[in-house]
Design an enzyme around this catalytic site. Structure first.
Site, PDB file in Angstrom:
ATOM      1  N   ASP A  76      -2.491  11.051   9.298  1.00 34.69           N
ATOM      2  CA  ASP A  76      -3.092  12.264   9.427  1.00 34.69           C
ATOM      3  C   ASP A  76      -4.102  12.464   8.343  1.00 34.69           C
ATOM      4  O   ASP A  76      -3.794  11.613   7.303  1.00 34.69           O
ATOM      5  CB  ASP A  76      -2.208  13.427   9.492  1.00 34.69           C
ATOM      6  CG  ASP A  76      -2.960  14.747  10.064  1.00 34.69           C
ATOM      7  OD1 ASP A  76      -4.153  14.961  10.028  1.00 34.69           O
ATOM      8  OD2 ASP A  76      -2.046  15.758  10.365  1.00 34.69           O
TER       9      ASP A  76
HETATM   10  C1  BGC Z   1      -4.987  17.601  11.544  1.00 34.69           C
HETATM   11  C2  BGC Z   1      -5.222  16.717  12.647  1.00 34.69           C
HETATM   12  C3  BGC Z   1      -6.646  16.230  12.820  1.00 34.69           C
HETATM   13  C4  BGC Z   1      -7.194  16.007  11.619  1.00 34.69           C
HETATM   14  C5  BGC Z   1      -8.529  15.647  11.475  1.00 34.69           C
HETATM   15  C6  BGC Z   1      -5.774  17.207  10.194  1.00 34.69           C
HETATM   16  O1  BGC Z   1      -5.806  18.235   9.488  1.00 34.69           O
HETATM   17  O2  BGC Z   1      -3.555  17.807  11.223  1.00 34.69           O
HETATM   18  O3  BGC Z   1      -4.483  17.087  13.854  1.00 34.69           O
HETATM   19  O4  BGC Z   1      -6.596  15.316  13.827  1.00 34.69           O
HETATM   20  O5  BGC Z   1      -6.905  16.799  10.547  1.00 34.69           O
HETATM   21  O6  BGC Z   1      -9.229  16.585  11.634  1.00 34.69           O
END
Ligand code: BGC
Length: 761
Positions: A229
């Protein structure tokens, strides 16, 4: 591309570099070896492709796209095919835009109504979440675009999400929190898996080898790459060893350098790094070699699909008969959401919609004579008496009032949790005031997570849209006037209040420690076991028609563990209009047994469309897993012998047909006997009982233990009572209560014999 050849020609720096992003959304290219970069984008309810100023919280602009209903809504469709179609459309959009991986679906289990990100998640039930995720992934990937199932794993709160440690026992982990990932990996092989921010049982997930390699790859057979993530990496070298392939976004070279140094010092083997690189390259190649850049993107068509999905997902919670509305009725729409609906959540899934369609617009397009009063504003929670008075007058003058209500954006979002589950007071006040003067008051809800509904008994109808996407207004009008018959069913329980939820005593944890103390009793697994009253149960939802069930049959009533059970049931539309019914199959677990289990668990479902008077037979095949719990001792699923029931329900609380099935499992769980073994436990095992029988008989004689049939015994104590008490006696007490007839040697010999037999089994 010959991947091994490319790797053999890459420098150590190039390999390390490939393990992190070039920027926020791209992998790195290695031009001299013909390796292209690929782009990834959020996900999951639309395409959030950012060309410039990138961010992971949905703050900056992305391209104009189509906002589909959030997963909290689509889960209620209980329709695998519907979400597959959504996935296909999104995959096509990605091909059009050159996006290789769409970051979704998000399948974390709804542990508490308070999680700010619940709107993005499917369900409190792992089976349902897994099935919906599989449909969506298969849809996207059918267009040769990858997915990233997230957030793996146990990221069930937004509060301190980067650091919090989810403390979860093994059985709960397997039965509740990993199952949806497992199902999706086995059934749809997502191209990538996104590891979550948090720690799991003391280990940062981005460094968790057990999760990212042993369970994900070795047990489930995952073939793609694991991506972090955004910002989830802590110790990059540990991450590579654990199986975390791609770090996103880039760490501006810091972590690439750490990988190079670790290989040079021998702390990280180059072979492990090569495997990581190979996994990334395989996905890059898969996308690049099968690009379909000519794919068209018809945004209007996707807008219509979004409306259809919203209408097939909406849940009719209450209907005194006022719905569907009739064209000739004078209807007033009340509430800001009639004009400016809330249809998506905040954060990384936020879509820059190319258009939105409100209920007011859709009603006008259908030439419906609808008036409007705002009633409340989302800018405040305080009741505005003038607005309410205007709404009350308008409601009095109409045949029916439809109030569009729910949670404003600020109430729930990615990045933080709610601290209560109430609606804003100005909306509650509006509903109460209107319901007091207009018996035909309908409430249409927009929200991502359960809310208290203090007015539920006072209104005539409630239609729940969750967050229905950019075309939600079209869906609402179609549902309210009956062009579409509601067919959604709740994918989560709606409790009366937050404190009723099983996690409420522990949710959020203390500092960074969040103990999942309610264990497997999440959602209806808890409420049903407690026989606790709920506002609306899991699986519940009404229709404009009625359905009757009949002829439940199973192909066997004596089932051998490991075998399959075929179950069929007939469902008939007994009303006057066509409709869709969700046939829900629960397995009721044995009431008595050595293992604490939920009363019932959803093990199969199907959605069928029926014309008035039509009957269809729906059949399911249940595997061993449907009867099993996760036994941490053997590290496997285990179906204990016992009396189960196959139940067909309109919800987890309304079972309409059931058929009992007796299951026999010849596989014995490993046992080890010692002097603390209870007599009763021994007697359950035929062979062990035979070994002990002579000694027990001797004991009963020497201790003169007998019930009321003996002359000297207490009349009130029957033989049965004596036997029950005897069952709880540990073997060592033969020495204390056996009147001196037993020696330690006799006991030890018996235990040795028992263990010998147990080992042979
Ligand atoms: C989120 C993810 C997301 C990623 C990219 C993170 O803060 O938890 O779900 O895909 O950011 O935007």
């Amino acid at each position: 591309m010959d991947i091994s050849k490319v790797i053999s020609e890459m420098t150590l720096e190039e390999k390390a570099g490939l393990c992190s992003g070039a920027d926020f959304w791209h992998t790195k290219a290695v031009e001299r070896l013909g390796v292209s970069d690929i782009m990834v984008s959020d996900g999951p309810h639309g395409l959030r492709k950012q060309d410039q100023s990138a961010d992971h919280l949905g703050v900056n602009e992305s391209i104009k796209a189509v906002g589909f209903p959030a997963a909290s809504a689509t889960a209620c469709s209980f329709d695998r095919e519907l979400v597959r179609r959504e996935g296909e459309a999104l995959g096509g959009e990605c091909q059009h835009e050159g996006v290789a991986v769409l970051l979704g679906p998000a399948v974390n289990i709804k542990r508490s109504p308070l999680c700010g990100r619940n709107f993005e998640y499917f369900s409190e039930d792992p089976y349902l979440a897994g099935e919906m995720a599989t449909g969506w992934i298969n849809g996207v990937q059918s267009r040769n675009v990858g997915t990233s199932i997230k957030h793996f794993a146990c990221n069930n709160q937004e509060h301190r999400r980067n650091t919090s440690d989810s403390v979860v026992d093994e059985r709960t982990l397997r039965e509740i929190y990993l199952t949806a990932f497992e199902t999706a990996v086995k059934e749809s092989q997502p191209w990538t898996v996104m590891c979550s921010y948090n720690q799991l049982n003391g280990v940062q997930v981005s460094e968790n080898r057990r999760l990212l390699t042993e369970i994900l790859r070795d047990e489930w057979g995952f073939e793609g790459f694991v991506v972090s993530d955004w910002g989830a990496v802590r110790d990059r070298v540990k991450g590579v060893e654990a199986g975390l392939d791609l770090e996103m976004p880039s760490s501006n070279g810091v972590n690439d350098k750490a990988i190079v140094e670790a290989v040079k010092s021998g702390a990280l083997s180059e072979e492990v790094l090569d495997q990581t690189v190979a996994r990334i390259l395989r996905i890059v190649e898969k996308f690049v070699e099968n690009r379909q850049p000519d794919t068209a993107w018809d945004q209007e068509a996707d807008h219509r699909l979004s409306a259809q999905i919203a209408s097939e997902s909406a849940v009719l919670l209450k209907n005194s008969g006022i719905l569907p509305l009739k064209k000739e009725q004078k209807v007033v729409f009340l509430g800001e959401f009639a004009d400016k609906p809330r249809f998506q959540g905040g954060g990384s899934s936020h879509i820059n919609c190319f258009r939105t369609e409100s209920a007011l617009e859709a009603a006008a397009a259908d030439s419906l004579a609808v008036t409007f009063a705002q009633g409340y504003t989302t800018q405040s929670e305080t009741p505005d008496e003038a607005m309410i008075a205007e709404a009350v007058e308008a409601a009095k003058a109409a045949d029916a009032a439809v109030i569009f209500a729910g949670l404003p954006d600020s109430f729930e979002s990615e990045g933080y949790d709610r601290d209560h589950m109430r609606m804003p007071e100005n909306q509650n006040a509006l509903i109460a005031a209107v319901a007091a003067v207009q018996p035909n008051t309908v409430v249409v809800l927009h929200h991502g997570s359960p809310m208290e509904m203090p007015w539920a008994d006072d209104v005539a109808a409630i239609l729940d849209m969750y967050l229905g996407g950019q075309a939600v207004g079209r869906a609402e009008v179609d549902l309210l006037w009956g062009a579409v018959n509601p067919s959604g069913r709740l994918a989560e329980t709606i409790p009366f209040q937050c404190e009723d939820n099983p996690s409420s005593l522990y949710y959020g944890g203390e500092g960074d420690r969040t103990e999942y103390r309610e264990g497997i009793f999440v959602g209806y697994r808890y409420y049903d076991k407690k026989k606790a009253a709920v506002r609306y149960p899991f699986g519940y939802g009404l229709s404009y028609t009625t359905f009757e069930y009949s002829d439940l049959s199973v192909d066997q009533t004596q089932l051998e563990a490991g075998g399959e059970l075929k179950v069929c049931v007939k469902v008939t539309n007994t009303g006057a209009v066509a409709g869709k019914e969700v046939v829900q199959l629960y397995v009721r677990n044995p009431i008595r047994g050595d293992v604490i289990r939920p009363v019932r668990e959803l093990r199969a479902f199907d959605k069928v469309e029926l014309a008035p008077g039509e009957t269809k037979e729906v059949c399911f095949t249940l595997s061993n897993r449907a009867f099993s719990y996760y036994n941490a001792q053997i590290g496997d699923w285990y179906a204990p012998s016992g009396e189960y029931a196959v139940e067909i329900g309109r919800s987890s609380r309304e079972i309409v047909l059931e058929q009992s099935v007796s299951l026999h499992n010849a596989r014995r769980l490993p046992v080890r006997y010692d002097d603390n073994t209870l007599v009763g436990d021994l007697m359950k095992d035929e062979k062990a009982a035979q070994v002990c029988q002579p000694l027990f008989a001797q004991y009963q004689q020497s201790s003169q233990l007998s019930g009321g049939d003996s002359e000297t015994a207490n009349e009130a104590i029957s033989q049965e009572m004596v036997e029950k008490m005897f069952a709880y006696m540990p073997l060592r007490q033969l020495l204390s209560f056996g009147g001196g007839a037993f020696t330690r040697e006799m006991l030890d010999q018996m235990i040795a014999k028992l263990n010998e037999i147990a080992e042979q089994e």
